[in-house]
Write an enzyme that holds these catalytic residues in place. Structure first.
Site, short mmCIF file in Angstrom:
data_model
loop_
_atom_site.label_atom_id
_atom_site.label_comp_id
_atom_site.label_asym_id
_atom_site.label_seq_id
_atom_site.Cartn_x
_atom_site.Cartn_y
_atom_site.Cartn_z
N LYS A 126 0.85 -1.19 0.00
CA LYS A 126 0.00 0.00 0.00
C LYS A 126 0.88 1.23 0.00
O LYS A 126 1.94 1.25 0.62
CB LYS A 126 -0.92 0.03 1.23
CG LYS A 126 -1.72 1.33 1.36
CD LYS A 126 -2.51 1.39 2.66
CE LYS A 126 -3.18 2.76 2.79
NZ LYS A 126 -3.98 2.88 4.04
N GLU A 173 -9.08 12.06 12.45
CA GLU A 173 -8.33 10.87 12.85
C GLU A 173 -7.44 11.10 14.07
O GLU A 173 -6.49 11.89 14.03
CB GLU A 173 -7.47 10.36 11.69
CG GLU A 173 -6.76 9.06 11.98
CD GLU A 173 -6.13 8.42 10.76
OE1 GLU A 173 -5.54 7.34 10.91
OE2 GLU A 173 -6.22 9.00 9.66
N GLU A 217 -7.45 -2.34 2.87
CA GLU A 217 -6.69 -1.13 3.14
C GLU A 217 -6.76 -0.78 4.63
O GLU A 217 -5.76 -0.40 5.24
CB GLU A 217 -7.23 0.02 2.30
CG GLU A 217 -6.52 1.35 2.54
CD GLU A 217 -7.12 2.50 1.76
OE1 GLU A 217 -6.84 3.66 2.13
OE2 GLU A 217 -7.90 2.26 0.81
N GLU A 353 -11.87 10.65 -4.65
CA GLU A 353 -11.74 10.64 -3.19
C GLU A 353 -10.94 11.84 -2.71
O GLU A 353 -11.32 12.49 -1.72
CB GLU A 353 -11.07 9.35 -2.73
CG GLU A 353 -10.90 9.25 -1.22
CD GLU A 353 -10.33 7.91 -0.79
OE1 GLU A 353 -9.48 7.92 0.13
OE2 GLU A 353 -10.73 6.88 -1.34
#
Length: 371
Positions: A126, A173, A217, A353
């Site tokens: 990733k 986050e 992910e 996104e």
């Protein structure tokens, strides 16, 4: 340094925020306004030394690349610190506002396609690839934008970077917090843009929860954070499945990880430095992902995808991942957004996104069209 409970509430402290003279950090636990700078640390070890030497708190931001002379942090021991309650309820649904248009970026599409090919060849698993927009705005004042952002994310910040520059944003986050013996983290990875239509928005949320690509992910990020915390914690609790986290523009997959710290001498700042950067902003394996970012991105991230927050002398504190953010100067600002690229990623979907993520800052700025 004085540290007092303010006569103002959280919204009042946001109103008292003055870019260049103070920094503000607001979370679900409360609001901090740091005024002046008694000392400034440019690395995490320097900040920890200040705390050991008697500083009651450090507050500020560290960049994507930690503890490098080329990328100094801005971690301040304030002259005065005011505390208040949380700002208030956060928006959980998109507001009725003009939709930010898609921003064509052929270079980004090509970078995503290259990353997908590299992942298929086994170079890494990733990588998070980011974009940036430059917005010209002579005489820009960050203060009203920081106040507007308070409804856009759980962690709102306006951090003085010195030399007339400000880091501002609203991150959803939590990298890590520590209060007493309790440690918490909430990695977010796997996302889909929200819709103003309630039925379509619900469909998108359900699709995200069922998406094999996004679940994969998310697993990279959640497992990495759990592994990073495990040496410091006992009784670590990791959800078996992620839950949905909503912002005004995005649905995210999140996992609330909690534990009990084994050594009370390990501060929130030390935990944050140990976890950063997580796969949610870098990738995996970390070294290979960093090399890919250096090769495929066309700009220096600076404070984007770093960490922002505070730690007090007793080790308590909270640090958010520096996303949904911008760095501003006297002549304008740079706005950032990124997306996690894994096997099966579609370049056009990743571009969409990043457009949706850019919408958090652009909406607060009142930007509804980009040349």
């Amino acid at each position: 340094m004085s540290a007092v409970s303010s006569t103002l509430d959280g919204a009042g402290l946001l109103a008292a925020y003055r870019p260049g003279a103070s920094s503000v950090f607001a979370s679900p636990r409360g609001t901090l306004l740091a005024e002046g700078a008694r000392a400034v640390a440019t690395t995490v070890p320097e900040a920890e030394s200040l705390l050991r030497a008697g500083a009651r708190i450090v507050l500020g931001a560290a960049p994507f690349t930690l503890n490098s002379p080329a990328h100094p942090a801005r971690l301040v021991v304030p002259v005065n610190l005011r505390r208040a309650e949380a700002v208030g309820a956060r928006a959980a649904a998109p507001a009725a506002r003009p939709v930010v248009p898609a921003i064509p970026d052929d270079a980004y599409l090509a970078a995503v396609a290259r990353a997908v090919a590299d992942i298929g060849a086994g170079a890494y698993t990733k990588v998070v690839l980011a974009r940036t927009l430059r917005i010209a705005a002579p005489g820009f004042d960050p203060a009203p934008v920081v106040r507007a952002l308070a409804a856009a994310g759980s962690y709102t910040f306006g951090v003085d970077l010195g030399a007339g520059r400000t880091l501002l944003g609203a991150s959803p986050e939590l990298l890590v917090s520590r209060f007493g013996r309790t440690v918490s983290a909430n990695p977010l990875a796997g996302s889909i843009p929200r819709s103003l239509d309630p039925a379509e928005d619900a469909r998108r949320a359900a699709a995200l929860l069922a998406s094999a690509k996004d679940l994969r992910e998310h697993a990279f990020a959640s497992e990495a954070v759990a592994e990073g915390l495990r040496p410091f914690c006992r009784d670590l609790r990791v959800p078996s499945e992620p839950a949905l986290t909503a912002t005004p523009t995005m649905w995210h997959l999140g996992s609330r990880i909690t534990g009990e710290i084994a050594d009370p001498g390990v501060s929130a700042l030390a935990l944050a430095a140990a976890l950063h950067p997580t796969p949610a902003v870098c990738g995996t394996p970390p070294a290979a992902a960093r090399r890919a970012i250096a090769e495929l991105e066309t700009f220096d991230r600076g404070f984007f995808a770093g960490m922002v927050g505070w730690t007090s002398a007793d080790g308590d504190g909270e640090w958010a991942v520096t996303i949904r953010c911008a760095t501003a100067g006297p002549d304008g600002l740079d706005v950032y957004a990124g997306a996690g690229i894994v096997s099966g990623s579609d370049p056009q979907a990743e571009l969409a996104e990043t457009n949706a993520k850019l919408g958090t800052m652009l909406s607060a700025l009142g930007v509804t069209d980009v040349a």
